[in-house]
Design an enzyme around this catalytic site. Structure first.
Site, PDB file in Angstrom:
ATOM      1  N   CYS A 123       0.824  -1.217   0.000  1.00 25.62           N
ATOM      2  CA  CYS A 123       0.000   0.000   0.000  1.00 25.62           C
ATOM      3  C   CYS A 123       0.853   1.261   0.000  1.00 25.62           C
ATOM      4  O   CYS A 123       0.456   2.293  -0.532  1.00 25.62           O
ATOM      5  CB  CYS A 123      -0.938   0.008   1.201  1.00 25.62           C
ATOM      6  SG  CYS A 123      -2.337  -1.088   0.977  1.00 25.62           S
ATOM      7  N   CYS A 125      28.578  -0.367  -8.925  1.00 24.15           N
ATOM      8  CA  CYS A 125      29.454   0.298  -7.952  1.00 24.15           C
ATOM      9  C   CYS A 125      30.722  -0.548  -7.847  1.00 24.15           C
ATOM     10  O   CYS A 125      31.062  -1.266  -8.794  1.00 24.15           O
ATOM     11  CB  CYS A 125      28.753   0.478  -6.606  1.00 24.15           C
ATOM     12  SG  CYS A 125      28.418  -1.066  -5.744  1.00 24.15           S
TER      13      CYS A 125
END
Ligand SMILES: [Zn+2]
Length: 374
Positions: free
Chosen positions: A186, A335
Site C-alpha cells: 500500500c 558500484c
C-alpha cells in the site's frame, strides 16, 4: 463476568435484535479477541468490537504512528506521530468503552509464540499488510484451532473472509504461498483511506457473528468477499478446502508456524542482473546508459568508459528527476562490489520497470585488463 451483575443498557440498540438478545450480548461480553495489527484495518475493527462490547480486545503491533498513516488509521491524531500504534489505539479504545478490557502490546507477532498466544483468544483479526504476517497468522490460527477474520486492502479494493471456521478453508487453501514476483504494497501502490474503514468494519461484523455463534447469521466462511470502491461493485467468490493444503489438510506438512524471510517487499523485485562478461558482449551497447553510483571521488579514480556518476544516496533520496535518464533505453547500475548498486537497482526497477540492469559483483568482478577511464 457474572451475568447477573451485567449492565446491558449501553447495548440496548443491539440486544433488541432477536438474533442477538441479552444472551448474545453476554456471549460477546465473555469473548476474547486478538487483533494482529493496529493500523488501517485494526483501527476500525477495534472501534466496533469495543463499542459493541466484546469482553477483551488485545492489539499487537510493533509499528509507530507516522504522518502517512493518518488518512486511514482513524484512531490516531497528529499528536500521536511517533507513538506506539498498539498502545495508543488501546488507550483510545479504553475511553470509548471502559467496560472492555483493552490491552495494547507493542511487539511483533513471532512464529515461536504465535500458537500459544492465539490459544488465549476465541478469534483472531488479521489487520496486517504483508504476506509474511498473513501466512504466519493463518498457520498459527489453524494450528491453534482458532477462526480468523482475514482482511486485505489495495488501492480501491478490499477483500474479507473468515478462515479456519467450522471446517471451512484456510488462507493457504486460497493462496498456497506468498507471490514469487514483486507485488507493491500500500505504501507504494496507494490505498483510499475509507476503503480501510469499509474492510475493517466488515471484519468486525464477521467477528461479531462468529462470536455470537448464532447459526441463523451467515458468516463469510468458504467465501471471499471482493469489493471495488472505484465502481462500488462487490463479488462473493467460493473458496474450497484444498485437499493438499500444506497446513489444514490431512497431508499437512507445516507443523509449526514460521516466518518467511524478512525481506522488504522491494527485495522481491526480479532484478535483472548481468555479469562483467555479459556486459562486455552486450548486444545493444549504444542504447545502454552506464550509471556509476559510487561517490564522486571514487568515480574520479576510474570508471567504466562513458559512465555517468550519480551517487547512490542522491538516487535513493529521489533528488534526481526522471528526465535525467532520458535518451538511453536501458540503464546498467554498478558500484565497486555490487552492494550499494543493488539497493539502487531495486529502487529504480520499481520506478522504471523493464529498464534497469544491475552489474553483479561490481567493478571488482572485472579482470584487471579492463580499461578504466580516469
Ligand atoms: Zn488450508
Amino acid at each position: 463476568m457474572c451475568p447477573d451483575t451485567l449492565n446491558l443498557s449501553r447495548y440496548t440498540r443491539q440486544t433488541i435484535l432477536p438474533q442477538i438478545g441479552k444472551e448474545g450480548q453476554k456471549r460477546l461480553l465473555n469473548s476474547r479477541v486478538l487483533c494482529v495489527g493496529a493500523g488501517g484495518l485494526g483501527c476500525p475493527a477495534g472501534q466496533y468490537l469495543v463499542a459493541v462490547g466484546v469482553g477483551e480486545l488485545h492489539l499487537i503491533d510493533d509499528d509507530l504512528v507516522s504522518e502517512s498513516n493518518l488518512q486511514r488509521q482513524i484512531l490516531f491524531s497528529a499528536d500521536d506521530i511517533g507513538k506506539s500504534k498498539a498502545e495508543t489505539a488501546a488507550k483510545k479504545l479504553k475511553s470509548l468503552n471502559p467496560e472492555v478490557k483493552v490491552k495494547g502490546m507493542h511487539a511483533r507477532l513471532r512464529a515461536r509464540e504465535a500458537v500459544e498466544l492465539f490459544k488465549e483468544y476465541d478469534l483472531i483479526i488479521d489487520g496486517v499488510d504483508n504476506f509474511s504476517s498473513k501466512f504466519l497468522i493463518n498457520d498459527a490460527a489453524v494450528l491453534s484451532g482458532r477462526p480468523y477474520v482475514y482482511g486485505s486492502i489495495f488501492k480501491f479494493e478490499g477483500q474479507v473472509s473468515v478462515f479456519n471456521y467450522r471446517g471451512g478453508p484456510c488462507y493457504r487453501c486460497l493462496y498456497r504461498e506468498p507471490p514469487k514476483s514483486y507485488v507493491p504494497n500500500c505504501a507504494e501502490a496507494g490505498v483510499l483511506g475509507s476503503v480501510a474503514g469499509i474492510c475493517g468494519t466488515i471484519q468486525a461484523t464477521e467477528a461479531i457473528k462468529v462470536l455470537l455463534g448464532n447459526e441463523k447469521l451467515a458468516v463469510l466462511e468458504s467465501k471471499l468477499l471482493v469489493f471495488d470502491a472505484a465502481n462500488l461493485s462487490a463479488r462473493l467468490l467460493t473458496v474450497k478446502r484444498d485437499p493438499e493444503c500444506p497446513v489444514c489438510s490431512d497431508r499437512a506438512t507445516i507443523k509449526e508456524p514460521f516466518e518467511y524471510a524478512e525481506k522488504c517487499n522491494a527485495e522481491n523485485i526480479n532484478l535483472d542482473e548481468i555479469t562483467a562478461d555479459q556486459l562486455q558482449a552486450f548486444p545493444d551497447a549504444a542504447n545502454l546508459m552506464l550509471l556509476d553510483v559510487r561517490e564522486s571521488w571514487e568515480f574520479r579514480r576510474g570508471h567504466l568508459k562513458g559512465a555517468v556518476n550519480i551517487p547512490a544516496r542522491d538516487l535513493l533520496s529521489g533528488k534526481i528527476p526522471v528526465d535525467k535518464f532520458s535518451g538511453k533505453e536501458r540503464i546498467l547500475i554498478y558500484c565497486s562490489t555490487g552492494e550499494r548498486s543493488r539497493r539502487v537497482a531495486v529502487e529504480l526497477t520499481r520506478r522504471y520497470p523493464g529498464r534497469i540492469s544491475h552489474l553483479k559483483g561490481g567493478l571488482e568482478s572485472f579482470d584487471s585488463t579492463l580499461v578504466l577511464e580516469g
